[in-house]
Scaffold this motif. Structure first.
Motif, PDB file in Angstrom:
ATOM      1  N   LEU A   1       0.827  -1.200   0.000  1.00  0.00           N
ATOM      2  CA  LEU A   1       0.000   0.000   0.000  1.00  0.00           C
ATOM      3  C   LEU A   1       0.867   1.258   0.000  1.00  0.00           C
ATOM      4  O   LEU A   1       1.862   1.340   0.724  1.00  0.00           O
ATOM      5  N   VAL A   2       0.462   2.219  -0.809  1.00  0.00           N
ATOM      6  CA  VAL A   2       1.116   3.527  -0.844  1.00  0.00           C
ATOM      7  C   VAL A   2       0.031   4.587  -0.686  1.00  0.00           C
ATOM      8  O   VAL A   2      -0.962   4.580  -1.422  1.00  0.00           O
ATOM      9  N   ALA A   3       0.206   5.455   0.279  1.00  0.00           N
ATOM     10  CA  ALA A   3      -0.701   6.586   0.464  1.00  0.00           C
ATOM     11  C   ALA A   3      -0.084   7.811  -0.201  1.00  0.00           C
ATOM     12  O   ALA A   3       0.957   8.296   0.236  1.00  0.00           O
ATOM     13  N   ALA A   4      -0.715   8.271  -1.271  1.00  0.00           N
ATOM     14  CA  ALA A   4      -0.226   9.448  -1.999  1.00  0.00           C
ATOM     15  C   ALA A   4      -0.947  10.669  -1.449  1.00  0.00           C
ATOM     16  O   ALA A   4      -2.073  10.985  -1.853  1.00  0.00           O
ATOM     17  N   ALA A   5      -0.329  11.332  -0.496  1.00  0.00           N
ATOM     18  CA  ALA A   5      -0.990  12.389   0.265  1.00  0.00           C
ATOM     19  C   ALA A   5      -0.823  13.749  -0.395  1.00  0.00           C
ATOM     20  O   ALA A   5       0.229  14.054  -0.968  1.00  0.00           O
ATOM     21  N   ASP A   6      -1.877  14.556  -0.292  1.00  0.00           N
ATOM     22  CA  ASP A   6      -1.830  15.900  -0.877  1.00  0.00           C
ATOM     23  C   ASP A   6      -1.388  16.942   0.129  1.00  0.00           C
ATOM     24  O   ASP A   6      -1.177  18.096  -0.245  1.00  0.00           O
TER      25      ASP A   6
END
Length: 338
Positions: free
Chosen positions: A154-159
């Protein structure tokens, strides 16, 4: 003159591709000899899947999931080379909550649909979850109730880089934008603070993204990346910046939150690293000149100011943005060609 046009969406009015098209149309009317390279971008929020599909190709999948108000919505995710790209806003975005329902739903809107999207993408080797533009502040409780055991990386691509709690946390920073009253904000803050399963990650950068969805994904083992940085790499923006004389980026509101991991500052810093000026075109601008300069922005321009009012700019978003782009082109193309 070689101009790279690399904007985010203007939330609720224009997609990133529509923004890039409008800027290009206005620019070429004023400076028809310039070479324009359109690179619409996203930082994990709305438009994340659309931008990556345009850049990478791959297969779009449509899944019906639970929306933020508990009713079904259709969400599209991208499968490319063993990686699934999921846009959380498609399942729990603020745009899915009518304006007259936001005050009532600020404490109840759910991320359950994001968990259902992860289930739909469970056969992928890697699942990248774009975070941003949510209408929820549930700390990912809905996701955790719905998601099946995840074997993919899992990768969380945060803004954003905000933590879960505190003055810069999910509830106090973003809750009011989602309709939460001051009293509701404090109840949300207390609820997030009471989620013991998030205690180990709540102070990490990005934990507060998408109303605490970042923290929930971290608790599931996700690594966190800058959504803007990830998109920048996947779309080949760096190579385009290497060839640029000027970079134009933009978003709906260029404000203090833009300086905390948002796309426009990632683009501006990439340009600054190469000694290339970067200008921001935004619906509204509230960042001071000194702060903008420190982030690598040479100048910023507001569509609302150019059009005369916010109402005038919203009446014809693409047209007023194109007019502003022409105005900026007449300033910058002339200066650079001297």
């Amino acid at each position: 003159m070689r101009v790279v046009i690399a904007p985010d969406c203007f939330g609720g009015t224009l997609t990133a591709r529509e923004v890039a098209r409008a800027v290009a149309d206005g620019w070429l009317r004023a400076a028809p000899g310039d070479h324009l390279d359109r690179r619409p971008l996203a930082d994990g929020g709305p438009g994340f899947v659309d931008v990556l599909h345009a850049a990478l190709g791959g297969d779009l999948r449509v899944t019906t999931v639970t929306g933020p108000l508990g009713t079904p919505v259709e969400a599209t995710w991208l499968e490319h080379d063993g990686t699934a790209y999921v846009e959380s806003a498609q399942a729990c975005g603020l745009h899915l909550v009518p304006a007259d329902r936001r005050a009532d739903s600020a404490e109840t809107a759910t991320t359950r649909g994001v968990g259902e999207l992860l289930n739909a993408a469970r056969d992928a080797r890697v699942i990248v979850v774009g975070l941003g533009g949510s209408g929820t502040t549930d700390g990912g409780a809905g996701l955790r109730e719905a998601v099946l055991p995840v074997t993919a990386r899992l990768v969380a691509a945060a803004d954003v880089e905000n933590p879960l709690l505190g003055p810069h946390g999910a509830a106090r920073t973003f809750g009011p934008q989602k309709g939460a009253s001051p009293e509701a904000v404090e109840r949300l803050e207390a609820r997030l603070a009471g989620m013991d399963e998030l205690a180990a990650v709540r102070d990490l950068p990005g934990a507060g993204a998408a109303g605490g969805l970042g923290a929930a994904l971290m608790a599931l083992g996700a690594t966190v990346e800058s959504g803007a940085g990830l998109v920048r790499n996947l779309t080949g923006l760096d190579a385009a910046l290497d060839r640029a004389d000027l970079v134009v980026t933009g978003e709906g509101s260029f404000d203090w939150q833009s300086l905390r991991g948002k796309l426009v500052t990632a683009v501006a810093r990439g340009a600054a690293d190469r000694g290339v000026p970067c200008v921001v075109l935004a619906g509204q601008v509230s960042v001071g000149r000194r702060e903008a300069s420190a982030a690598g922005v040479a100048e910023s321009y507001a569509v609302a100011d150019h059009a005369g009012s916010v109402e005038a700019s919203l009446a014809n978003p693409a047209g007023t943005l194109a007019d502003l782009a022409g105005h900026v082109a007449r300033q910058w193309s002339h200066l650079r060609s001297r």
